[in-house]
Design a protein around this motif. Structure first.
Motif, mmCIF file in Angstrom:
data_model
loop_
_atom_site.group_PDB
_atom_site.id
_atom_site.type_symbol
_atom_site.label_atom_id
_atom_site.label_comp_id
_atom_site.label_asym_id
_atom_site.label_seq_id
_atom_site.Cartn_x
_atom_site.Cartn_y
_atom_site.Cartn_z
ATOM 1 N N THR A 46 23.721 -87.879 43.687
ATOM 2 C CA THR A 46 22.319 -87.733 43.323
ATOM 3 C C THR A 46 21.438 -87.993 44.539
ATOM 4 O OG1 THR A 46 22.829 -88.551 41.114
ATOM 5 C CG2 THR A 46 20.544 -88.575 41.741
ATOM 6 N N ARG A 47 20.331 -87.266 44.633
ATOM 7 C CA ARG A 47 19.380 -87.478 45.723
ATOM 8 C C ARG A 47 18.868 -88.913 45.686
ATOM 9 N NH1 ARG A 47 15.372 -82.725 46.839
ATOM 10 N NH2 ARG A 47 14.112 -84.561 47.270
ATOM 11 N N SER A 48 18.679 -89.498 46.850
ATOM 12 C CA SER A 48 18.264 -90.897 46.909
ATOM 13 C C SER A 48 16.818 -91.099 46.484
ATOM 14 C CB SER A 48 18.463 -91.456 48.319
ATOM 15 O OG SER A 48 17.620 -90.790 49.232
ATOM 16 N N ASP A 49 15.996 -90.034 46.473
ATOM 17 C CA ASP A 49 14.603 -90.188 46.065
ATOM 18 C C ASP A 49 14.375 -89.835 44.595
ATOM 19 O OD1 ASP A 49 15.039 -87.482 46.426
ATOM 20 O OD2 ASP A 49 13.078 -87.094 47.297
ATOM 21 N N LYS A 50 15.447 -89.598 43.846
ATOM 22 C CA LYS A 50 15.335 -89.314 42.414
ATOM 23 C C LYS A 50 15.072 -90.622 41.662
ATOM 24 C CE LYS A 50 17.694 -86.537 38.968
ATOM 25 N NZ LYS A 50 18.877 -85.715 38.724
ATOM 26 N N LEU A 51 14.222 -90.558 40.659
ATOM 27 C CA LEU A 51 13.859 -91.753 39.911
ATOM 28 C C LEU A 51 14.870 -92.047 38.803
ATOM 29 C CD1 LEU A 51 10.025 -91.176 39.511
ATOM 30 C CD2 LEU A 51 11.178 -92.626 41.162
ATOM 31 N N ILE A 52 15.053 -93.320 38.525
ATOM 32 C CA ILE A 52 15.953 -93.755 37.457
ATOM 33 C C ILE A 52 15.457 -93.226 36.109
ATOM 34 C CG2 ILE A 52 16.865 -95.783 36.241
ATOM 35 C CD1 ILE A 52 18.048 -95.444 39.039
ATOM 36 N N GLY A 53 14.141 -93.172 35.922
ATOM 37 C CA GLY A 53 13.556 -92.650 34.684
ATOM 38 C C GLY A 53 13.930 -91.204 34.448
ATOM 39 N N THR A 54 14.003 -90.410 35.503
ATOM 40 C CA THR A 54 14.388 -89.004 35.390
ATOM 41 C C THR A 54 15.839 -88.887 34.948
ATOM 42 O OG1 THR A 54 12.853 -88.499 37.184
ATOM 43 C CG2 THR A 54 14.471 -86.818 36.630
ATOM 44 N N ILE A 55 16.694 -89.729 35.481
ATOM 45 C CA ILE A 55 18.108 -89.720 35.095
ATOM 46 C C ILE A 55 18.246 -90.073 33.616
ATOM 47 C CG2 ILE A 55 20.336 -90.857 35.460
ATOM 48 C CD1 ILE A 55 19.489 -91.185 38.404
ATOM 49 N N ARG A 56 17.464 -91.054 33.162
ATOM 50 C CA ARG A 56 17.499 -91.437 31.748
ATOM 51 C C ARG A 56 17.035 -90.293 30.848
ATOM 52 N NH1 ARG A 56 14.842 -97.188 32.860
ATOM 53 N NH2 ARG A 56 16.725 -98.312 33.440
ATOM 54 N N LYS A 57 15.971 -89.587 31.254
ATOM 55 C CA LYS A 57 15.459 -88.456 30.470
ATOM 56 C C LYS A 57 16.501 -87.347 30.374
ATOM 57 C CE LYS A 57 10.572 -89.043 31.504
ATOM 58 N NZ LYS A 57 9.412 -88.468 32.216
ATOM 59 N N GLU A 58 17.171 -87.045 31.488
ATOM 60 C CA GLU A 58 18.203 -86.007 31.489
ATOM 61 C C GLU A 58 19.363 -86.392 30.576
ATOM 62 O OE1 GLU A 58 19.234 -85.673 35.604
ATOM 63 O OE2 GLU A 58 17.479 -84.441 36.065
ATOM 64 N N ALA A 59 19.754 -87.652 30.602
ATOM 65 C CA ALA A 59 20.860 -88.116 29.760
ATOM 66 C C ALA A 59 20.481 -88.019 28.292
ATOM 67 C CB ALA A 59 21.237 -89.537 30.133
ATOM 68 N N GLU A 60 19.244 -88.394 27.958
ATOM 69 C CA GLU A 60 18.782 -88.319 26.568
ATOM 70 C C GLU A 60 18.730 -86.876 26.086
ATOM 71 O OE1 GLU A 60 17.807 -89.673 22.943
ATOM 72 O OE2 GLU A 60 18.286 -90.950 24.662
ATOM 73 N N LYS A 61 18.305 -85.993 26.965
ATOM 74 C CA LYS A 61 18.229 -84.562 26.631
ATOM 75 C C LYS A 61 19.634 -84.009 26.318
ATOM 76 C CE LYS A 61 15.979 -80.444 28.463
ATOM 77 N NZ LYS A 61 15.298 -79.879 29.631
ATOM 78 N N LEU A 62 20.630 -84.424 27.121
ATOM 79 C CA LEU A 62 21.991 -83.953 26.909
ATOM 80 C C LEU A 62 22.595 -84.535 25.633
ATOM 81 C CD1 LEU A 62 23.403 -84.050 30.523
ATOM 82 C CD2 LEU A 62 22.958 -82.032 29.127
ATOM 83 N N ARG A 63 22.209 -85.751 25.270
ATOM 84 C CA ARG A 63 22.723 -86.365 24.040
ATOM 85 C C ARG A 63 22.217 -85.649 22.804
ATOM 86 N NH1 ARG A 63 20.833 -91.832 25.527
ATOM 87 N NH2 ARG A 63 21.956 -92.089 27.439
ATOM 88 N N LYS A 64 21.009 -85.104 22.872
ATOM 89 C CA LYS A 64 20.411 -84.444 21.712
ATOM 90 C C LYS A 64 20.988 -83.057 21.481
ATOM 91 C CE LYS A 64 16.081 -86.902 21.655
ATOM 92 N NZ LYS A 64 14.612 -86.801 21.698
ATOM 93 N N LYS A 65 21.652 -82.466 22.467
ATOM 94 C CA LYS A 65 22.224 -81.116 22.318
ATOM 95 C C LYS A 65 23.315 -81.063 21.311
ATOM 96 C CE LYS A 65 21.253 -78.545 26.435
ATOM 97 N NZ LYS A 65 21.798 -77.856 27.571
#
Length: 52
Positions: free
Chosen positions: A33-52
């Motif tokens: 993962t890019r070092s400037d990516k936010l932890i909040g963004t990672i959490r949002k992506e994970a939540e989005k994948l869980r809802k699929k």
């Protein structure tokens, strides 16, 4: 008990703070993962994948 990491913390700062080598946190496809990516963004992506 541990504290949840702030969502505005970057991946690079998180790895440095916890003494992890660079590239420890990975994307779903295995690339680091890019070092400037936010932890909040990672959490949002994970939540989005869980809802699929």
């Amino acid at each position: 008990m541990f504290k949840k990491t702030r969502s505005d913390c970057t991946v690079g700062a998180f790895e440095k703070k916890h003494g992890l080598p660079a590239g420890t946190i990975r994307n779903r496809d295995g690339r680091d993962t890019r070092s400037d990516k936010l932890i909040g963004t990672i959490r949002k992506e994970a939540e989005k994948l869980r809802k699929k």
